[in-house]
Motif scaffolding. Structure first.
Motif, PDB file in Angstrom:
ATOM      1  N   LYS A 115       0.835  -1.204   0.000  1.00 45.20           N
ATOM      2  CA  LYS A 115       0.000   0.000   0.000  1.00 45.20           C
ATOM      3  C   LYS A 115       0.871   1.256   0.000  1.00 45.20           C
ATOM      4  O   LYS A 115       0.653   2.187  -0.795  1.00 45.20           O
ATOM      5  CB  LYS A 115      -0.915  -0.033   1.224  1.00 45.20           C
ATOM      6  CG  LYS A 115      -1.541   1.296   1.627  1.00 45.20           C
ATOM      7  CD  LYS A 115      -2.515   1.799   0.593  1.00 45.20           C
ATOM      8  CE  LYS A 115      -3.152   3.107   1.060  1.00 45.20           C
ATOM      9  NZ  LYS A 115      -3.969   3.730  -0.001  1.00 45.20           N
ATOM     10  N   ASN A 118       2.903   1.672  -3.281  1.00 48.70           N
ATOM     11  CA  ASN A 118       2.076   2.175  -4.382  1.00 48.70           C
ATOM     12  C   ASN A 118       1.864   3.684  -4.289  1.00 48.70           C
ATOM     13  O   ASN A 118       1.890   4.397  -5.301  1.00 48.70           O
ATOM     14  CB  ASN A 118       0.722   1.463  -4.388  1.00 48.70           C
ATOM     15  CG  ASN A 118       0.815   0.054  -4.933  1.00 48.70           C
ATOM     16  OD1 ASN A 118       1.860  -0.375  -5.420  1.00 48.70           O
ATOM     17  ND2 ASN A 118      -0.278  -0.687  -4.844  1.00 48.70           N
ATOM     18  N   VAL A 201       3.948  -2.550 -13.767  1.00 45.85           N
ATOM     19  CA  VAL A 201       2.676  -2.734 -13.084  1.00 45.85           C
ATOM     20  C   VAL A 201       2.519  -4.235 -12.902  1.00 45.85           C
ATOM     21  O   VAL A 201       2.374  -4.974 -13.885  1.00 45.85           O
ATOM     22  CB  VAL A 201       1.498  -2.143 -13.881  1.00 45.85           C
ATOM     23  CG1 VAL A 201       0.185  -2.386 -13.141  1.00 45.85           C
ATOM     24  CG2 VAL A 201       1.704  -0.654 -14.114  1.00 45.85           C
ATOM     25  N   VAL A 203       0.900  -7.756 -11.095  1.00 48.94           N
ATOM     26  CA  VAL A 203      -0.239  -8.409 -10.448  1.00 48.94           C
ATOM     27  C   VAL A 203       0.287  -9.658  -9.751  1.00 48.94           C
ATOM     28  O   VAL A 203       0.970 -10.479 -10.372  1.00 48.94           O
ATOM     29  CB  VAL A 203      -1.322  -8.792 -11.477  1.00 48.94           C
ATOM     30  CG1 VAL A 203      -2.475  -9.520 -10.782  1.00 48.94           C
ATOM     31  CG2 VAL A 203      -1.826  -7.567 -12.217  1.00 48.94           C
ATOM     32  N   TYR A 222       4.339  -0.693  -9.399  1.00 47.92           N
ATOM     33  CA  TYR A 222       3.010  -0.477  -8.821  1.00 47.92           C
ATOM     34  C   TYR A 222       2.335  -1.843  -8.721  1.00 47.92           C
ATOM     35  O   TYR A 222       2.185  -2.554  -9.719  1.00 47.92           O
ATOM     36  CB  TYR A 222       2.175   0.469  -9.682  1.00 47.92           C
ATOM     37  CG  TYR A 222       0.803   0.739  -9.088  1.00 47.92           C
ATOM     38  CD1 TYR A 222       0.619   1.785  -8.182  1.00 47.92           C
ATOM     39  CD2 TYR A 222      -0.285  -0.062  -9.402  1.00 47.92           C
ATOM     40  CE1 TYR A 222      -0.620   2.017  -7.617  1.00 47.92           C
ATOM     41  CE2 TYR A 222      -1.526   0.164  -8.837  1.00 47.92           C
ATOM     42  CZ  TYR A 222      -1.691   1.207  -7.946  1.00 47.92           C
ATOM     43  OH  TYR A 222      -2.920   1.434  -7.384  1.00 47.92           O
ATOM     44  N   VAL A 224      -0.684  -4.607  -7.929  1.00 45.57           N
ATOM     45  CA  VAL A 224      -2.128  -4.869  -7.895  1.00 45.57           C
ATOM     46  C   VAL A 224      -2.324  -6.270  -7.327  1.00 45.57           C
ATOM     47  O   VAL A 224      -1.860  -7.259  -7.919  1.00 45.57           O
ATOM     48  CB  VAL A 224      -2.758  -4.776  -9.298  1.00 45.57           C
ATOM     49  CG1 VAL A 224      -4.250  -5.109  -9.235  1.00 45.57           C
ATOM     50  CG2 VAL A 224      -2.546  -3.390  -9.893  1.00 45.57           C
ATOM     51  N   ASN A 226      -3.899  -9.759  -6.522  1.00 44.41           N
ATOM     52  CA  ASN A 226      -4.878 -10.606  -7.195  1.00 44.41           C
ATOM     53  C   ASN A 226      -5.908 -11.105  -6.194  1.00 44.41           C
ATOM     54  O   ASN A 226      -5.708 -11.045  -4.978  1.00 44.41           O
ATOM     55  CB  ASN A 226      -4.186 -11.771  -7.925  1.00 44.41           C
ATOM     56  CG  ASN A 226      -3.372 -12.649  -6.980  1.00 44.41           C
ATOM     57  OD1 ASN A 226      -3.371 -12.470  -5.770  1.00 44.41           O
ATOM     58  ND2 ASN A 226      -2.665 -13.622  -7.540  1.00 44.41           N
ATOM     59  N   VAL A 238      -8.144 -10.978 -11.171  1.00 46.97           N
ATOM     60  CA  VAL A 238      -7.636  -9.627 -10.964  1.00 46.97           C
ATOM     61  C   VAL A 238      -8.733  -8.646 -11.343  1.00 46.97           C
ATOM     62  O   VAL A 238      -9.502  -8.879 -12.286  1.00 46.97           O
ATOM     63  CB  VAL A 238      -6.361  -9.365 -11.802  1.00 46.97           C
ATOM     64  CG1 VAL A 238      -6.622  -9.518 -13.296  1.00 46.97           C
ATOM     65  CG2 VAL A 238      -5.783  -7.996 -11.499  1.00 46.97           C
ATOM     66  N   HIS A 242      -9.295  -1.911 -11.848  1.00 50.85           N
ATOM     67  CA  HIS A 242      -8.191  -1.409 -11.017  1.00 50.85           C
ATOM     68  C   HIS A 242      -6.914  -1.328 -11.843  1.00 50.85           C
ATOM     69  O   HIS A 242      -6.196  -0.312 -11.825  1.00 50.85           O
ATOM     70  CB  HIS A 242      -8.006  -2.330  -9.812  1.00 50.85           C
ATOM     71  CG  HIS A 242      -6.978  -1.851  -8.836  1.00 50.85           C
ATOM     72  ND1 HIS A 242      -6.877  -2.345  -7.570  1.00 50.85           N
ATOM     73  CD2 HIS A 242      -5.984  -0.924  -8.946  1.00 50.85           C
ATOM     74  CE1 HIS A 242      -5.869  -1.752  -6.934  1.00 50.85           C
ATOM     75  NE2 HIS A 242      -5.312  -0.894  -7.752  1.00 50.85           N
ATOM     76  N   LEU A 243      -6.623  -2.394 -12.576  1.00 45.43           N
ATOM     77  CA  LEU A 243      -5.423  -2.427 -13.405  1.00 45.43           C
ATOM     78  C   LEU A 243      -5.488  -1.363 -14.498  1.00 45.43           C
ATOM     79  O   LEU A 243      -4.501  -0.665 -14.767  1.00 45.43           O
ATOM     80  CB  LEU A 243      -5.259  -3.813 -14.022  1.00 45.43           C
ATOM     81  CG  LEU A 243      -3.994  -4.065 -14.839  1.00 45.43           C
ATOM     82  CD1 LEU A 243      -2.748  -3.836 -13.997  1.00 45.43           C
ATOM     83  CD2 LEU A 243      -3.995  -5.487 -15.395  1.00 45.43           C
ATOM     84  N   ALA A 246      -4.749   2.088 -13.135  1.00 47.41           N
ATOM     85  CA  ALA A 246      -3.312   2.323 -12.952  1.00 47.41           C
ATOM     86  C   ALA A 246      -2.649   2.669 -14.280  1.00 47.41           C
ATOM     87  O   ALA A 246      -1.833   3.600 -14.362  1.00 47.41           O
ATOM     88  CB  ALA A 246      -2.659   1.092 -12.332  1.00 47.41           C
ATOM     89  N   LEU A 267     -12.478   2.022  -6.082  1.00 47.26           N
ATOM     90  CA  LEU A 267     -11.301   2.052  -6.951  1.00 47.26           C
ATOM     91  C   LEU A 267     -10.304   3.059  -6.399  1.00 47.26           C
ATOM     92  O   LEU A 267     -10.687   4.153  -5.988  1.00 47.26           O
ATOM     93  CB  LEU A 267     -11.719   2.455  -8.364  1.00 47.26           C
ATOM     94  CG  LEU A 267     -10.753   2.106  -9.499  1.00 47.26           C
ATOM     95  CD1 LEU A 267     -10.662   0.600  -9.662  1.00 47.26           C
ATOM     96  CD2 LEU A 267     -11.228   2.741 -10.792  1.00 47.26           C
TER      97      LEU A 267
END
Length: 277
Positions: A115, A118, A201, A203, A222, A224, A226, A238, A242-243, A246, A267
């Motif tokens: 968190k 990011n 980015v 996941v 960054y 994300v 899953n 995922v 959200h992805l 970003a 979001l």
């Protein structure tokens, strides 16, 4: 129940401050204990060691307070924009050890770290061309019933829609970013070396995201998280909105394109990007 974003930040700040104070206490102890005998070696020896330890304590306090204030305020403080490497390489392992004393799980520490990472990446990063961004995915997003091999070429997907890969390929086509699936850290590092991105980015779960952020430093990552409705490493999901949010935040000119996926409540809200490419 999933913990809220503010509670993750509070946990991170608490562990960061506790770890910093613990390191300072250890340094003070290192200074105090041998100083009794150092005078027998040379009269100035205790003072030299004291100055070294005092300087180390000042540096630790500066890093601790700077990072804690930066996380709390959401902007650089006391030169904290230069301390991301210290947080990634030094404080995170020490915070994990410190958290054990209070029976705080590794997953909670990792979630709080992701968190905060990011927020730092979003606040520091600029806008990037599509070719400078790599979207890195775990293999568990692929359906466990699928026989196609996607690790080395995600375009082998037949796009049946039974797993998120179809939607991820749609995002790649719409925004022009590199996208790849990795089965582990070694392949992920190889992909990063080959693509040489300016921004990743990624996941993954908390564990893999944390190790990925550490392995690829100083490249900003960054993360994300899953979704794991079937448990870890099996048919994970995922949140595509959200992805996409970003990608739209980091990519130059992305706001001119209509979004592919409808946003949902909760979001993440991004701050305006700063810095240069």
């Amino acid at each position: 129940m999933e913990r809220s974003e503010p509670s993750r930040k509070r946990l991170f700040i608490g562990l960061l401050c506790g770890t910093g104070l613990a390191v300072c206490a250890v340094l003070a102890f290192v200074w105090a204990v041998p100083s009794i005998g150092l005078a027998n070696i040379h009269p100035l020896a205790p003072w030299v060691l004291g100055l070294v330890c005092a300087a180390a304590i000042v540096l630790v306090l500066w890093a601790t307070l700077g990072l804690a204030a930066s996380v709390a305020l959401g902007r650089p403080f006391l030169g904290s924009d230069h301390l991301r490497g210290v947080m990634v390489r030094v404080f995170l392992p020490l915070m994990t050890i410190f958290a054990r004393l209070f029976h705080i799980s590794k997953s909670r520490v990792r979630a709080s770290f992701i968190k905060v990472n990011n927020e730092i990446v979003a606040a520091r990063a600029g806008r990037y061309d599509a070719g400078q961004v790599l979207v890195l995915l775990p293999h568990c997003l692929q359906s466990s019933r699928c026989a196609r091999r996607l690790t080395y070429d995600i375009n082998n997907c037949k796009r049946c829609g039974e797993c998120p890969v179809d939607g991820l390929l749609s995002l790649s086509e719409a925004y022009g970013v590199h996208i790849a699936i990795a089965t582990g850290g070694t392949i992920a590092r190889r992909i990063v070396v080959q693509k040489r991105p300016k921004l990743i980015v990624a996941v993954a779960c908390e564990r893999d995201l944390t190790s990925g952020i550490q392995d690829t430093y100083p490249i900003p990552v960054y993360g994300v998280l899953n979704d794991r409705p079937n448990g870890p490493c099996l048919d994970t999901q995922v949140a595509l909105p959200h992805l996409e949010a970003a990608l739209r935040f980091f990519l130059a000119g992305a706001e001119e394109k209509p979004p592919l996926f409808e946003a949902f409540p909760g979001l993440p809200r991004f701050a305006p990007a700063g810095g240069s490419r």
